[in-house]
Design an enzyme around this catalytic site. Structure first.
Site, short mmCIF file in Angstrom:
data_model
loop_
_atom_site.label_atom_id
_atom_site.label_comp_id
_atom_site.label_asym_id
_atom_site.label_seq_id
_atom_site.Cartn_x
_atom_site.Cartn_y
_atom_site.Cartn_z
N ASN A 39 0.87 -1.18 0.00
CA ASN A 39 0.00 0.00 0.00
C ASN A 39 0.90 1.23 0.00
O ASN A 39 1.53 1.53 1.02
CB ASN A 39 -0.89 -0.03 1.25
CG ASN A 39 -1.73 1.22 1.40
OD1 ASN A 39 -1.79 2.05 0.49
ND2 ASN A 39 -2.38 1.35 2.54
N TRP A 40 0.94 1.89 -1.15
CA TRP A 40 1.84 3.05 -1.27
C TRP A 40 1.28 4.30 -0.59
O TRP A 40 1.94 5.31 -0.49
CB TRP A 40 2.14 3.34 -2.75
CG TRP A 40 3.14 2.39 -3.36
CD1 TRP A 40 3.61 1.24 -2.81
CD2 TRP A 40 3.80 2.53 -4.63
NE1 TRP A 40 4.52 0.65 -3.66
CE2 TRP A 40 4.66 1.42 -4.78
CE3 TRP A 40 3.74 3.48 -5.66
CZ2 TRP A 40 5.46 1.24 -5.92
CZ3 TRP A 40 4.53 3.30 -6.79
CH2 TRP A 40 5.38 2.19 -6.91
N LYS A 41 0.01 4.24 -0.17
CA LYS A 41 -0.65 5.39 0.45
C LYS A 41 -0.45 6.63 -0.44
O LYS A 41 -0.47 6.49 -1.66
CB LYS A 41 -0.12 5.59 1.88
CG LYS A 41 -0.22 4.30 2.70
CD LYS A 41 0.03 4.49 4.17
CE LYS A 41 -0.11 3.14 4.88
NZ LYS A 41 -0.01 3.26 6.34
N HIS A 56 -9.43 1.20 5.06
CA HIS A 56 -8.15 1.35 5.76
C HIS A 56 -8.37 2.30 6.93
O HIS A 56 -9.17 3.23 6.86
CB HIS A 56 -7.09 1.91 4.81
CG HIS A 56 -5.70 1.85 5.38
ND1 HIS A 56 -5.26 2.77 6.30
CD2 HIS A 56 -4.69 0.98 5.19
CE1 HIS A 56 -4.01 2.45 6.65
NE2 HIS A 56 -3.64 1.37 5.98
N GLU A 80 -6.77 4.69 7.94
CA GLU A 80 -6.56 6.11 7.62
C GLU A 80 -7.79 6.71 6.95
O GLU A 80 -8.02 7.92 7.04
CB GLU A 80 -5.29 6.25 6.75
CG GLU A 80 -4.03 6.02 7.61
CD GLU A 80 -2.83 5.44 6.88
OE1 GLU A 80 -2.79 5.48 5.64
OE2 GLU A 80 -1.93 4.93 7.58
N GLU A 100 -5.06 -4.80 10.67
CA GLU A 100 -4.03 -3.80 10.90
C GLU A 100 -4.33 -3.07 12.21
O GLU A 100 -5.11 -2.11 12.23
CB GLU A 100 -4.01 -2.79 9.75
CG GLU A 100 -3.71 -3.40 8.40
CD GLU A 100 -3.15 -2.36 7.43
OE1 GLU A 100 -2.02 -2.55 6.97
OE2 GLU A 100 -3.83 -1.37 7.15
N GLY A 122 3.03 2.07 10.98
CA GLY A 122 4.06 3.11 10.89
C GLY A 122 4.80 3.37 12.19
O GLY A 122 5.55 4.33 12.30
N SER A 145 3.79 -2.20 10.27
CA SER A 145 5.24 -2.27 10.50
C SER A 145 5.88 -3.59 10.05
O SER A 145 6.86 -4.03 10.65
CB SER A 145 5.57 -1.99 11.97
OG SER A 145 5.21 -0.66 12.31
N GLY A 194 3.09 -1.21 4.21
CA GLY A 194 3.10 0.21 3.87
C GLY A 194 4.50 0.66 3.50
O GLY A 194 4.98 0.45 2.39
N GLY A 195 5.20 1.24 4.45
CA GLY A 195 6.52 1.85 4.20
C GLY A 195 7.50 0.96 3.46
O GLY A 195 8.19 1.41 2.53
P1 13P Z 1 3.33 0.33 7.61
O1 13P Z 1 3.80 -0.98 6.99
O2 13P Z 1 4.09 1.51 7.09
O3 13P Z 1 3.27 0.25 9.09
O4 13P Z 1 1.82 0.56 7.09
C1 13P Z 1 0.91 -0.46 7.24
C2 13P Z 1 -0.30 -0.10 6.48
O5 13P Z 1 -1.06 0.77 6.88
C3 13P Z 1 -0.57 -0.82 5.22
O6 13P Z 1 -1.86 -0.62 4.77
#
Ligand code: 13P
Length: 250
Positions: free
Chosen positions: A8-10, A91, A93, A161, A167, A206, A227-228
C-alpha cells in the site's frame, strides 16, 4: 492457500517512482505468493501497463456509487477501467481521517464486488481499545458491519491492521497476531459461512524485512499488507522472499 503480499503506497509516488513497479515485478518473478501493489490513483493506469499482469495493481479506495455528481471521487468501474483488479477498503486512515463508518465500507465493498474487483477490507483496533481488552470485539463488529455477507472467498481478503502498529515500528506478539487472526476466521465463518475458510487474512502494521519471516509463518496469516517497506524495492523484495513454502507453515 497461496499467500498475498500487498504493498500500500498510500499518498506516495510520482511518475518518477514508476520504475519501482518493474523492479517489483522482477523481484517477485519466482515468488510462491500473489503480489499486489496499490499505488495512488494517478499512477494506476501506468503501473498496470508496466506490470502487464505479472503482478496485480489495485486502488486504495473507491466510491460507493458508480457514476454521478461526486466531485473528486473515483468509482470501482474507473479503477477497473484503469487496469486495477483489486481495491483496499476501510483502511484505518480512511476510517479515521475521512469518517468512514462500517456502513460506508460495506457499500464500497459492494460497489467493488459488482465490478469484479478483489477487496481487501481493513479492520483493526486502536491502542486504547487494545488496552481496554476490546481488540476482539472491535474486529468482530468491523467484520459484521463492513463485509457483505454474500462475499466470495476468491475476491475477499481481510487486512488485520492494529492502528498502534501502523508506521510505528511496533508489532504485536506472535500470540496476539494468532489470537486475532483466529478470531477473525471464526467471525467470518459466522458471517459468510464456509466460504470464509478460504479467505486470506493479511497482517499489516510495520511489516519489514526483519520481522516478515516470523509473521508469515504464523497460523491463519495469509500474507501481509505492507506500507513503508513497499516503497523501496530491496525492502519489499526481502518481504516477498520471506514468504514460506507451504510445507514450512506452522
Ligand atoms: P506500515 O507498513 O508503514 O506500518 O503501514 C501499514 C499499512 O497501513 C498498510 O496498509
Amino acid at each position: 492457500m497461496q499467500q498475498l503480499i500487498a504493498g500500500n503506497w498510500k499518498m506516495h509516488g510520482l511518475t518518477g517512482q514508476l520504475p519501482l513497479i518493474e523492479a517489483i515485478c522482477r523481484a517477485s518473478a519466482r515468488s510462491p505468493a500473489d503480489i499486489l501493489i496499490c499505488p495512488p490513483f494517478t499512477l494506476i493506469a501506468r503501473a498496470a501497463e508496466i506490470a502487464a499482469g505479472r503482478i496485480a495493481i489495485g486502488g486504495q479506495d473507491c466510491a460507493i456509487t458508480e457514476t454521478g455528481p461526486c466531485t473528486g471521487d473515483v468509482s470501482a468501474e474507473m479503477l477497473k477501467d484503469a487496469g486495477a483488479t483489486a481495491v483496499i477498503l476501510g483502511h484505518s486512515e480512511r476510517r479515521h481521517h475521512h469518517g468512514e463508518t462500517n456502513a460506508v465500507v460495506f457499500a464500497k465493498a459492494q460497489a467493488a464486488a459488482e465490478q469484479g474487483l478483489s477487496t481487501i477490507i481493513c479492520i483493526g483496533e486502536t491502542q486504547g481499545q487494545r488496552i481496554a481488552g476490546a481488540a476482539l470485539t472491535v474486529c468482530a463488529e468491523q467484520i459484521a458491519g463492513s463485509v457483505p455477507s454474500q462475499s466470495h472467498s476468491s475476491r475477499l481478503v481481510i487486512g488485520y491492521e492494529p492502528l498502534w502498529a501502523i508506521g510505528s515500528g511496533v508489532v504485536p506478539s506472535a500470540d496476539e497476531i494468532v489470537e486475532v487472526h483466529r478470531h477473525i476466521r471464526a467471525c467470518l465463518i459466522a458471517h459468510i459461512g464456509a466460504e470464509a475458510l478460504n479467505v486470506r487474512i493479511l497482517y499489516g502494521g510495520s511489516v519489514n524485512p526483519s520481522n516478515a519471516a516470523s509473521i508469515l509463518r504464523l497460523p491463519e496469516v495469509g500474507g501481509a499488507l505492507v506500507g513503508g517497506a513497499s516503497l523501496a524495492v530491496t525492502e519489499f523484495a526481502s518481504v516477498i522472499q520471506a514468504v514460506p513454502c507451504q510445507q514450512n507453515r506452522s
